[in-house]
Scaffold this motif. Structure first.
Motif, PDB file in Angstrom:
ATOM      1  N   GLU A 258     -29.025   0.723 -29.864  1.00 11.35           N
ATOM      2  CA  GLU A 258     -29.081  -0.735 -29.725  1.00 11.35           C
ATOM      3  C   GLU A 258     -27.707  -1.349 -29.449  1.00 11.35           C
ATOM      4  O   GLU A 258     -27.191  -2.167 -30.209  1.00 11.35           O
TER       5      GLU A 258
ATOM      6  N   LEU B  18     -29.274  -7.918 -22.605  1.00 13.17           N
ATOM      7  CA  LEU B  18     -30.559  -8.434 -22.140  1.00 13.17           C
ATOM      8  C   LEU B  18     -30.676  -8.258 -20.619  1.00 13.17           C
ATOM      9  O   LEU B  18     -29.665  -8.126 -19.927  1.00 13.17           O
TER      10      LEU B  18
ATOM     11  N   PRO C 270     -30.087  -8.179 -27.373  1.00 10.22           N
ATOM     12  CA  PRO C 270     -31.312  -8.344 -28.175  1.00 10.22           C
ATOM     13  C   PRO C 270     -30.935  -8.566 -29.641  1.00 10.22           C
ATOM     14  O   PRO C 270     -30.065  -7.871 -30.175  1.00 10.22           O
TER      15      PRO C 270
END
Length: 248
Positions: free
Chosen positions: A141, A145, A213
């Protein structure tokens, strides 16, 4: 380029991120000890040990705590030790590492700043680590975006995404040049370079996370952005107070 980039180590396939993260920490520490040997400011063994322990313990706790609190619902719904241990963020590491150092300095009674020497080794380690983030693509992660801008890149899925790791590398290189110029001026009090780094980096990360995100917890802000705000406010007052004292 195909994402994720992997390495085969002892018959095991390893993602680029942990490899570059470990490499960055090793090279950063070697650079720090090199600068420490050259430095005219000599700390006692007790102070050095206390600062190192405080920074390490704070960074370890903070990186995992804030990393896991990025999505607290996921954390409490499905408790998994392996996931908890592997969730890290440099924002938590820096913020809590700072708290660990300040606490350690209070314990040993050291009042002078100890941060300037670590700035450039830390930035070097972060740059190397972010190369690993970029090479891992969407498989950890640390991606951006989807975007239609000219900077969009395919990072392992069908979307063009913001290569946020590359943005951060570019920012750190520019910040390195600026802080080196400030350091060479030799007109600022001890600790100013470190404080400028922390204020600049946390301001950058606060803005960067809008194109990553995130789970919105307060308004449209995520956990990392809330931590960034706290650190930014802290350093605005700290730098203001230091300048006031220095001017008198």
């Amino acid at each position: 380029m195909d994402f994720p980039v992997t390495f085969h180590i002892f018959d095991t396939t390893v993602l680029a991120h942990p490899v570059f993260e470990a490499l960055g920490m090793f090279i950063g520490m070697r650079y720090y000890f090199f600068l420490k040997r050259k430095s005219k400011e000599k700390l006692s063994f007790n102070t050095s040990a206390a600062v190192l322990i405080g920074a390490t313990a704070g960074a370890l706790i903070g990186s995992k705590l804030i990393g896991n609190l990025e999505n607290p619902y996921k954390l409490f719904e499905h408790f998994d030790f392996k996931t908890i241990w592997t969730n890290n963020t440099i924002v938590g590491g820096l913020a809590f590492g700072l708290m660990g150092v300040e606490l350690a300095k209070k314990i040993v009674g050291h009042k002078e700043s100890t941060g300037d020497l670590i700035v450039f080794p830390l930035m070097l380690a972060m740059i190397i680590g972010r190369i690993g983030c970029f090479l891992t693509g969407i498989y950890e992660e640390t991606y951006g975006l989807p975007t239609k801008s000219i900077f969009g890149m395919h990072l392992g899925d069908q979307y063009l995404r913001h290569p946020v790791a590359l943005y951060e590398i570019a920012f750190l290189i520019v910040l390195w040049i600026v802080l080196k110029m400030i350091q060479r001026q030799k007109k600022h009090p001890s600790g100013f370079v470190f404080q400028s780094f922390m204020l600049s980096y946390f301001a950058f990360r606060f803005l960067l996370d809008f194109i990553k995100p995130r789970l919105e917890l307060v308004g449209n802000l995520g956990t990392i952005q809330l931590v960034c705000l706290c650190v930014i406010i802290y350093y605005i007052f700290k730098i203001k107070n230091i300048k006031t004292v220095h001017s008198h």
